[in-house]
Design an enzyme around this catalytic site. Structure first.
Site, PDB file in Angstrom:
ATOM      1  N   SER A   1      24.584 -21.757  -7.939  1.00  0.00           N
ATOM      2  CA  SER A   1      25.871 -22.261  -8.398  1.00  0.00           C
ATOM      3  C   SER A   1      25.946 -22.221  -9.920  1.00  0.00           C
ATOM      4  CB  SER A   1      26.101 -23.674  -7.842  1.00  0.00           C
ATOM      5  OG  SER A   1      27.446 -24.063  -7.990  1.00  0.00           O
TER       6      SER A   1
ATOM      7  N   GLU B   1      28.783 -15.002  -4.536  1.00  0.00           N
ATOM      8  CA  GLU B   1      29.330 -16.055  -3.671  1.00  0.00           C
ATOM      9  C   GLU B   1      30.039 -17.060  -4.566  1.00  0.00           C
ATOM     10  OE1 GLU B   1      28.075 -19.566  -3.098  1.00  0.00           O
ATOM     11  OE2 GLU B   1      27.029 -19.400  -4.990  1.00  0.00           O
TER      12      GLU B   1
ATOM     13  N   HIS C   1      26.658 -21.622  -1.061  1.00  0.00           N
ATOM     14  CA  HIS C   1      27.093 -22.998  -0.856  1.00  0.00           C
ATOM     15  C   HIS C   1      27.257 -23.397   0.612  1.00  0.00           C
ATOM     16  CE1 HIS C   1      28.126 -22.528  -5.145  1.00  0.00           C
ATOM     17  NE2 HIS C   1      28.074 -23.838  -5.208  1.00  0.00           N
TER      18      HIS C   1
END
Length: 312
Positions: A120, A217, A282
């Site tokens: 992330s 992502e 995630h």
């Protein structure tokens, strides 16, 4: 270094008894989740140590684990500690961009290579470690994350990546599918799409794809904002000469049929093989993906196979 993908240095694999440091380069950390994550690491016969500010919170900007200088000092200190074999991030959130330029890069470069794990917001640090240290890093679960503390396949894949990487050289998942067929070889790079776009033009960002395999992502980006992120990456030239693309989870980005339309529209025109829903990022369950390692993408089989183990 030019920032273009090329094979990078691999740290050594972990063994029982190794000390690992947990840092919080971004957002504040839930103490109960951290405790659960530390228990997992101890169950692997590791000795986890927690950096001083991991359970802190910035007095003014409550979305940061501590002020920028303290978070940078924690990471620099953990990396330069000769007793530490790996550094794991406790969570993502936001804040890595604010502290990355405060790291003591000369000291980090002089320290022995070690595994660095996170995802992330940690994408910013993956990019910087590749560019400044020439080091393979690991886009994988965070120590205080729900996937790591609650999902056994997530934990097992990270454990095998760190301890026995030859057992997980091929990445596959039940959800993985072909978006654009074909095969490609290259060095993996990427991470969270919105963070890659936000890093364009900064000192630590990569430049061109130049034959690399893009790993991508995101979370919480509705289709129109995801379109904007991907368009920024395309217009910046960051994806010029990309060899192939591997897509992970798109949690809270809207109905996946809509998300797929955007991904096809923005990435399908590159004319390279694309795998979708490989199962990293995630999601409730997540694979660990090495970055900076040579790999073969087989979009027809929906697999990504690394040519060498992720650690020495």
């Amino acid at each position: 270094m030019t920032g273009a993908p090329r094979p990078l240095e691999r740290p050594r694999r972990l063994v029982a008894g190794d000390r690992v440091a947990v840092v919080a380069p971004s957002g504040p950390v839930d103490p109960d989740r951290l405790a659960a994550g530390l228990d997992v690491l101890r169950g692997w016969d590791l000795d986890p140590v927690v950096a001083p500010h991991v359970l802190g919170r910035d007095a003014v900007l409550g979305y940061l684990a501590a002020d920028d200088v303290a978070r940078a000092a924690d990471l620099t200190g953990a990396w330069c500690d000769p007793s530490v074999a790996a550094v794991l991030c406790a969570r993502g959130g936001y804040g890595a961009q604010r502290m990355v330029d405060l790291l003591d890069w000369r000291a980090l470069a002089a320290a022995p290579a070690k595994a660095f794990v996170g995802f992330s917001d940690v994408t910013v640090l993956h990019e910087a470690f590749a560019r400044r240290l020439g080091l393979v890093t690991y886009y994988g679960p965070v120590a205080a994350g729900l996937a790591f503390t609650k999902d056994e396949p997530t934990r097992d894949h990270l454990r095998r990546t760190l301890f026995a990487p030859e057992t997980v050289q091929t990445l596959a998942s039940a959800t993985a599918a072909t978006m654009v067929g074909g095969r490609a070889c290259g060095v993996t790079f990427g991470g969270c799409a919105s963070m890659l776009a936000a890093e364009v033009g900064t000192p630590h960002a990569g430049t061109r794809a130049d034959g690399g395999i893009l790993v991508l992502e995101d979370v919480g980006e509705p289709p129109y904002r995801l379109d904007r992120v991907l368009t920024q990456l395309l217009r910046s030239g960051r994806l010029d000469s990309v060899a192939g693309i591997v897509l992970g989870s798109w949690r809270d980005c809207g109905p996946y049929d809509r998300v797929r339309e955007v991904l096809r529209d923005r990435l399908g025109g590159l004319g390279v093989p694309v795998i979708e829903e490989l199962g990293f990022g995630h999601g409730d369950s997540s694979l660990t993906v090495p970055l900076g390692l040579p790999a073969e993408l087989d979009a027809d089989a929906a697999t990504l196979t690394f040519r060498i183990p992720a650690l020495r």
